[in-house]
Design an enzyme around this catalytic site. Sequence first.
Site, PDB file in Angstrom:
ATOM      1  N   LYS A 207       0.838  -1.200   0.000  1.00 40.04           N
ATOM      2  CA  LYS A 207       0.000   0.000   0.000  1.00 40.04           C
ATOM      3  C   LYS A 207       0.877   1.255   0.000  1.00 40.04           C
ATOM      4  CE  LYS A 207      -3.383   2.416   2.804  1.00 40.04           C
ATOM      5  NZ  LYS A 207      -4.331   2.392   3.912  1.00 40.04           N
ATOM      6  N   GLU A 213      10.573  -4.661   4.467  1.00 40.05           N
ATOM      7  CA  GLU A 213      10.675  -6.066   4.069  1.00 40.05           C
ATOM      8  C   GLU A 213      10.324  -6.245   2.595  1.00 40.05           C
ATOM      9  OE1 GLU A 213       9.062  -4.848   6.681  1.00 40.05           O
ATOM     10  OE2 GLU A 213       9.011  -6.240   8.378  1.00 40.05           O
ATOM     11  N   GLY A 268      -4.794  -1.746   5.148  1.00 37.18           N
ATOM     12  CA  GLY A 268      -3.988  -2.889   4.694  1.00 37.18           C
ATOM     13  C   GLY A 268      -4.676  -4.223   4.954  1.00 37.18           C
ATOM     14  N   ARG A 269      -5.233  -4.382   6.156  1.00 41.77           N
ATOM     15  CA  ARG A 269      -5.827  -5.681   6.513  1.00 41.77           C
ATOM     16  C   ARG A 269      -7.199  -5.894   5.902  1.00 41.77           C
ATOM     17  NH1 ARG A 269      -4.706  -2.197  10.509  1.00 41.77           N
ATOM     18  NH2 ARG A 269      -6.350  -1.378  11.860  1.00 41.77           N
ATOM     19  N   GLU A 354      -4.738  -6.285  14.952  1.00 40.04           N
ATOM     20  CA  GLU A 354      -4.241  -4.970  14.541  1.00 40.04           C
ATOM     21  C   GLU A 354      -5.368  -3.940  14.632  1.00 40.04           C
ATOM     22  OE1 GLU A 354      -0.695  -4.505  11.625  1.00 40.04           O
ATOM     23  OE2 GLU A 354      -2.440  -3.996  10.421  1.00 40.04           O
ATOM     24  N   HIS A 385      -5.299 -32.901  17.904  1.00 39.79           N
ATOM     25  CA  HIS A 385      -4.162 -33.713  18.350  1.00 39.79           C
ATOM     26  C   HIS A 385      -3.014 -32.834  18.832  1.00 39.79           C
ATOM     27  CE1 HIS A 385      -6.091 -37.358  16.852  1.00 39.79           C
ATOM     28  NE2 HIS A 385      -6.581 -36.541  15.923  1.00 39.79           N
ATOM     29  N   LYS A 513       9.544  -0.393  14.054  1.00 45.33           N
ATOM     30  CA  LYS A 513      10.104  -0.074  12.729  1.00 45.33           C
ATOM     31  C   LYS A 513      11.193   0.995  12.867  1.00 45.33           C
ATOM     32  CE  LYS A 513       5.895  -0.861   9.986  1.00 45.33           C
ATOM     33  NZ  LYS A 513       4.888  -0.276   9.107  1.00 45.33           N
TER      34      LYS A 513
HETATM   35  O1  F6P Z   1       3.262  -2.919   9.765  1.00 49.29           O
HETATM   36  C1  F6P Z   1       1.895  -3.031   9.660  1.00 49.29           C
HETATM   37  C2  F6P Z   1       1.400  -2.704   8.286  1.00 49.29           C
HETATM   38  O2  F6P Z   1       1.342  -1.344   8.107  1.00 49.29           O
HETATM   39  C3  F6P Z   1       0.059  -3.350   8.039  1.00 49.29           C
HETATM   40  O3  F6P Z   1      -0.990  -2.623   8.517  1.00 49.29           O
HETATM   41  C4  F6P Z   1       0.075  -3.538   6.563  1.00 49.29           C
HETATM   42  O4  F6P Z   1      -0.867  -4.476   6.164  1.00 49.29           O
HETATM   43  C5  F6P Z   1       1.502  -3.988   6.355  1.00 49.29           C
HETATM   44  O5  F6P Z   1       2.249  -3.250   7.276  1.00 49.29           O
HETATM   45  C6  F6P Z   1       2.044  -3.819   4.963  1.00 49.29           C
HETATM   46  O6  F6P Z   1       2.027  -2.482   4.560  1.00 49.29           O
HETATM   47  P1  F6P Z   1       2.221  -2.094   3.049  1.00 49.29           P
HETATM   48  O7  F6P Z   1       1.122  -2.706   2.256  1.00 49.29           O
HETATM   49  O8  F6P Z   1       2.167  -0.593   3.026  1.00 49.29           O
HETATM   50  O9  F6P Z   1       3.561  -2.602   2.584  1.00 49.29           O
END
Ligand code: F6P
Length: 549
Positions: A207, A213, A268-269, A354, A385, A513
């Site tokens: 987003k 990452e 995002g979620r 979240e 199990h 972060k």
């Molecule tokens: O670190 C949390 C977050 O901001 C989430 O809310 C989001 O889904 C995820 O990181 C990934 O963010 P992006 O889509 O901006 O890379």
Amino acid sequence: MQGRPTELPAWRSLRDHQRTVAGMHLRELFAADPGRFDRFSVQGAGLFLDFSKHRIVDETLGLLTALAGQAGLDARRQAMFSGDPINVTESRAVLHTALRNRSSGPVLVDGVDVMPAIRRVLGQMRAFSEAIRSGRSVGHGGQPIRDVVNLGIGGSDLGPLMACEALEPYAGAGLRVHFVSNVDGAHLGRLLKRLDPASTLFIVASKTFTTQETLANAHSARTWLVSGLGSESAVAKHFAALSTNLQGTAAFGIPDDRVFAFWDWVGGRYSLWSAIGLSIALYVGMDNFDAMLDGGCAMDQHFRGAPPEQNLPVIMGLLGVWYRDFWGAASHAILPYDQSLHRFAAHLQQLDMESNGKRTDLQGRDIDYPTGPVIWGEPGTNGQHAFFQHLHQGTDWTPCDFILPLRSHYPLGDHHRMLMANCFAQSQALMQGRTAEEARAEMRAQGRDAAATERLVPHKVFPGNRPSSTLLLPQLTPYTLGALIALYEHKVFVQGTIWNVNSFDQWGVELGKVLAGRILQDFGNGVPASGHDASTAGLIRRALGGAGS
Ligand code: F6P
């Protein structure tokens, strides 16, 4: 709601009422009331919810729905669907529901109808996914695309990954879809060993297009691709981006016609309904993606239209509040009896934790009542199990959601009947338990001697009275999956409304972060900066010195 939920009349009544219900056992409630299942079960958007195995009586439901009314659920739901900026800490509307709006009516944000832009991106997703799936759009060297790699994390990974796994029966033979999220090089590195750059498409799903990452994985994938195909110009044919940050995607070198936009009013979620769902469309085809949107839309209509006592998200949300705030339940288990839903609990973990893992209310005050629980779970029967021992006889008890499709996509022998039998047996065992008398009688019937029987009786007693919901789907299809995901989104919304929190921000992920950025600099400098605590500085020094120092 300006006041605190704990000051609402229904909250106070529920506190008193809990003391009455605490003396009841579900086994007795069922024995005394043959109509319990019929009264405490509802349907909506193709899903069936049995909530009769909960520690409730009619009065409980009345008080809980009164609580929703007093907390202003109707007005807040209307505000969300209308595009009001209810995400107040980020001054944003919350409109993932517009992404699956199948009506012809407008949805306004700041006076502008967002539906034409949504339909344009859906059209772009259809054209792109059909071109790739049919082999009309090929890679740099003219080979068709065989592997799609979604590079994203959090909501840009969990939702699409969960949906692709769930909808595997709808995938054709042509494309494999992979998901790489972790910055641990092992995640990308292990996959790349198996891929051919000439037939691989990378989708950078972010987003913000700033997530450390995802960008690290995207840059490493790009290096691998360029070195494998011997040309920078290959990037244009082997990358696509899903983002709200069009400057960022351009800076990465992804051509505009391969960028799929979405908007800051999609959290995002909640983003799998947006362009972030491109991997789903590529895997199962755009018609199936549309069917998923239809299912989500049907649940939206149910949530908006059904009275509270027949409204699935409202009931599930209120039951969660009942256990969290009036009984002290700290966690909630998600137990899909469907192997294809094996990432569903992981998706819900982000969605729920979240959204409602908050300690500050909408007015900025500290909260002094429990909010979002820990969400966890695994598919049955595997969980039986592993951790079900704790669910049945642990000193804490955990409300559970059993989720079961009635028809299987893999009708092998008697497997599905066994699966269904296990699902129903577990909720029955949790509810009714086993008394000492029953345990004794069973062991006697097996011929065990009296001394051994008495020694074992306490270990074989199950307290029961452990609550669960059972959600039945006719089958796991794109439509029912869409309805199921939307159901949980709205459940989270209902709870956030009662708890008076902003379910749509996530400030709690920021600090880590920032600190990771500083520590990364220390690695570059070869020494920890001053100002770290002794533990963190010591750990950094050990990492700089290698594992053996
Ligand atoms: O670190 C949390 C977050 O901001 C989430 O809310 C989001 O889904 C995820 O990181 C990934 O963010 P992006 O889509 O901006 O890379």
